[in-house]
Design a protein around this motif. Structure first.
Motif, PDB file in Angstrom:
ATOM      1  N   ALA A  19       0.798  -1.227   0.000  1.00  0.00           N
ATOM      2  CA  ALA A  19       0.000   0.000   0.000  1.00  0.00           C
ATOM      3  C   ALA A  19       0.830   1.276   0.000  1.00  0.00           C
ATOM      4  CB  ALA A  19      -0.931   0.012   1.210  1.00  0.00           C
ATOM      5  N   ASP A  20       0.303   2.273  -0.707  1.00  0.00           N
ATOM      6  CA  ASP A  20       0.833   3.634  -0.610  1.00  0.00           C
ATOM      7  C   ASP A  20       0.310   4.321   0.644  1.00  0.00           C
ATOM      8  OD1 ASP A  20       2.166   3.671  -3.201  1.00  0.00           O
ATOM      9  OD2 ASP A  20       0.145   3.691  -4.056  1.00  0.00           O
ATOM     10  N   LEU A  21      -0.903   3.946   1.059  1.00  0.00           N
ATOM     11  CA  LEU A  21      -1.559   4.585   2.196  1.00  0.00           C
ATOM     12  C   LEU A  21      -2.448   3.568   2.891  1.00  0.00           C
ATOM     13  CD1 LEU A  21      -2.249   7.316   3.711  1.00  0.00           C
ATOM     14  CD2 LEU A  21      -4.174   7.529   2.120  1.00  0.00           C
ATOM     15  N   ILE A  22      -2.379   3.543   4.221  1.00  0.00           N
ATOM     16  CA  ILE A  22      -3.308   2.765   5.040  1.00  0.00           C
ATOM     17  C   ILE A  22      -4.110   3.762   5.867  1.00  0.00           C
ATOM     18  CG2 ILE A  22      -3.577   1.075   6.897  1.00  0.00           C
ATOM     19  CD1 ILE A  22      -0.983  -0.217   5.977  1.00  0.00           C
ATOM     20  N   THR A  23      -5.439   3.627   5.854  1.00  0.00           N
ATOM     21  CA  THR A  23      -6.299   4.548   6.594  1.00  0.00           C
ATOM     22  C   THR A  23      -7.127   3.802   7.635  1.00  0.00           C
ATOM     23  OG1 THR A  23      -8.059   4.358   4.918  1.00  0.00           O
ATOM     24  CG2 THR A  23      -6.468   6.148   4.645  1.00  0.00           C
TER      25      THR A  23
ATOM     26  N   GLU B 273       2.214  -4.353  11.675  1.00  0.00           N
ATOM     27  CA  GLU B 273       1.463  -4.773  10.494  1.00  0.00           C
ATOM     28  C   GLU B 273       1.341  -3.635   9.482  1.00  0.00           C
ATOM     29  OE1 GLU B 273      -0.527  -8.026   9.382  1.00  0.00           O
ATOM     30  OE2 GLU B 273       1.578  -7.946   9.974  1.00  0.00           O
ATOM     31  N   ALA B 274       1.083  -2.423   9.969  1.00  0.00           N
ATOM     32  CA  ALA B 274       1.015  -1.277   9.061  1.00  0.00           C
ATOM     33  C   ALA B 274       2.355  -1.068   8.362  1.00  0.00           C
ATOM     34  CB  ALA B 274       0.600  -0.027   9.820  1.00  0.00           C
ATOM     35  N   LEU B 275       3.442  -1.166   9.117  1.00  0.00           N
ATOM     36  CA  LEU B 275       4.766  -0.974   8.534  1.00  0.00           C
ATOM     37  C   LEU B 275       5.100  -2.077   7.524  1.00  0.00           C
ATOM     38  CD1 LEU B 275       6.698   0.159  11.732  1.00  0.00           C
ATOM     39  CD2 LEU B 275       6.189   1.553   9.711  1.00  0.00           C
ATOM     40  N   ARG B 276       4.608  -3.276   7.781  1.00  0.00           N
ATOM     41  CA  ARG B 276       4.842  -4.379   6.850  1.00  0.00           C
ATOM     42  C   ARG B 276       4.114  -4.158   5.526  1.00  0.00           C
ATOM     43  NH1 ARG B 276       2.083  -8.608   5.102  1.00  0.00           N
ATOM     44  NH2 ARG B 276       0.343  -8.316   6.555  1.00  0.00           N
ATOM     45  N   VAL B 277       2.871  -3.708   5.600  1.00  0.00           N
ATOM     46  CA  VAL B 277       2.033  -3.597   4.403  1.00  0.00           C
ATOM     47  C   VAL B 277       2.319  -2.318   3.625  1.00  0.00           C
ATOM     48  CG1 VAL B 277      -0.371  -3.407   3.616  1.00  0.00           C
ATOM     49  CG2 VAL B 277       0.245  -5.095   5.351  1.00  0.00           C
ATOM     50  N   LEU B 278       2.834  -1.290   4.290  1.00  0.00           N
ATOM     51  CA  LEU B 278       3.167  -0.051   3.586  1.00  0.00           C
ATOM     52  C   LEU B 278       4.451  -0.218   2.777  1.00  0.00           C
ATOM     53  CD1 LEU B 278       2.478   2.686   6.284  1.00  0.00           C
ATOM     54  CD2 LEU B 278       1.281   2.447   4.091  1.00  0.00           C
ATOM     55  N   ARG B 279       4.469   0.379   1.614  1.00  0.00           N
ATOM     56  CA  ARG B 279       5.705   0.455   0.841  1.00  0.00           C
ATOM     57  C   ARG B 279       6.609   1.513   1.481  1.00  0.00           C
ATOM     58  NH1 ARG B 279       6.188   5.156  -1.434  1.00  0.00           N
ATOM     59  NH2 ARG B 279       4.378   6.370  -2.083  1.00  0.00           N
TER      60      ARG B 279
ATOM     61  N   GLY C 223       5.429   5.134   2.135  1.00  0.00           N
ATOM     62  CA  GLY C 223       3.976   5.135   2.293  1.00  0.00           C
ATOM     63  C   GLY C 223       3.576   5.734   3.632  1.00  0.00           C
ATOM     64  N   ALA C 224       2.282   5.987   3.812  1.00  0.00           N
ATOM     65  CA  ALA C 224       1.819   6.689   5.012  1.00  0.00           C
ATOM     66  C   ALA C 224       0.651   5.962   5.675  1.00  0.00           C
ATOM     67  CB  ALA C 224       1.409   8.116   4.666  1.00  0.00           C
ATOM     68  N   LEU C 225       0.584   6.120   6.983  1.00  0.00           N
ATOM     69  CA  LEU C 225      -0.529   5.637   7.798  1.00  0.00           C
ATOM     70  C   LEU C 225      -1.317   6.846   8.264  1.00  0.00           C
ATOM     71  CD1 LEU C 225      -2.014   3.404   9.475  1.00  0.00           C
ATOM     72  CD2 LEU C 225      -0.299   3.822  11.279  1.00  0.00           C
TER      73      LEU C 225
END
Length: 263
Positions: A113-117, A133-139, A142-144
């Motif tokens: 992902a470029d962005l997780i919201t 998990e957010a850090l794993r899925v973000l490129r 990318g931003a949370l």
């Protein structure tokens, strides 16, 4: 029984996190949306346009935020743990993919992902699991983005209504609002993410019935016995009609937004 008495403790089976599933249609029809300025600010802090971005909307619920992200041109996939909420999402947004899961174990590939919201949802996660998990899925880069609609307690009628809810639940609502400021620190106690905070004010004008249905869709009310809910909401209607005799309520919100970029 009066509404000034604190609500009895929640029975063990009445889990607030799952209470929304039985009221998904009510949630979809009456919850507030989010203003364009919120998404402008997300783009500013994330350092990229939503148009063409690969976005994962976690805890998507009935899709209020998901639809707005899609309308900004994002390529969105929704993640939702609740069966009832996911079913309502599919009814309203059949063209947007949704997968069952939660932020503690995202069902997505690394660097997806470029962005997780998270709209109104991060506080339901275990940050010891949801941050990695957010850090794993973000490129990389990318931003949370996390956000919550919060009541604007500097508006007199909203502060008075909050006091009435506070007496009903035995909670200091003003103190609860002040604690929202702590969300910047509580969003990631490990300190792995460097969040930037912004507040975005907006309002909407809605019929009093919609306002009351919105109140009734919150987890604290959903796990309260029906008879007590009914009494409170009818008394609240009478109070609101003193302020808004035409039956149109102007709700004012401050969206608390937190955005962090993955190194």
């Amino acid at each position: 029984m009066t509404t000034t008495q604190p609500t009895p403790p929640t029975p063990p089976h009445a889990d607030p996190a799952h209470s929304f599933n039985s009221a998904a249609a009510q949630y979809a029809a009456n919850r507030p949306s989010y203003p364009p300025a919120l998404f402008d600010t997300v783009e500013e802090l994330a350092g990229r346009s939503l148009s063409g971005a690969r976005v994962v909307d976690v805890g998507a619920g009935t899709g209020i935020a998901t639809a707005l992200l899609r309308d900004r041109g994002a390529d969105v996939v929704a993640v939702e743990p609740g069966e009832g909420m996911a079913a309502e999402f599919r009814r309203g947004l059949p063209q947007i993919p949704i997968v069952r899961g939660n932020g503690n174990a995202l069902p997505l590939a690394d660097a997806h992902a470029d962005l997780i919201t998270y709209a109104q949802a991060w506080h339901w996660t275990d940050t010891a699991r949801s941050v990695p998990e957010a850090l794993r899925v973000l490129r990389p880069g990318g931003a949370l983005a996390l956000w919550w609609n919060t009541d604007a307690l500097d508006v007199d009628w909203i502060a008075e209504a909050a006091d009435r809810k506070g007496r009903f639940f035995g909670v200091d609502m003003a103190a609860k609002k002040r604690r929202a400021a702590e969300r910047t620190d509580l969003a990631d106690p490990s300190g792995r993410l460097d969040f930037v905070r912004r507040d975005v004010r907006w309002s909407r004008r809605i019929p009093v019935d919609t306002h009351l249905a919105n109140i009734g869709s919150h987890s604290a009310f959903l796990v309260t016995p029906q008879d007590r809910r009914t009494v409170f909401l009818e008394e609240e209607r009478a109070q609101l009609l003193k302020v808004f005799p035409d039956g149109i309520v102007e709700e004012t919100y401050d969206v608390l937004l937190l955005v962090a970029t993955k190194p």
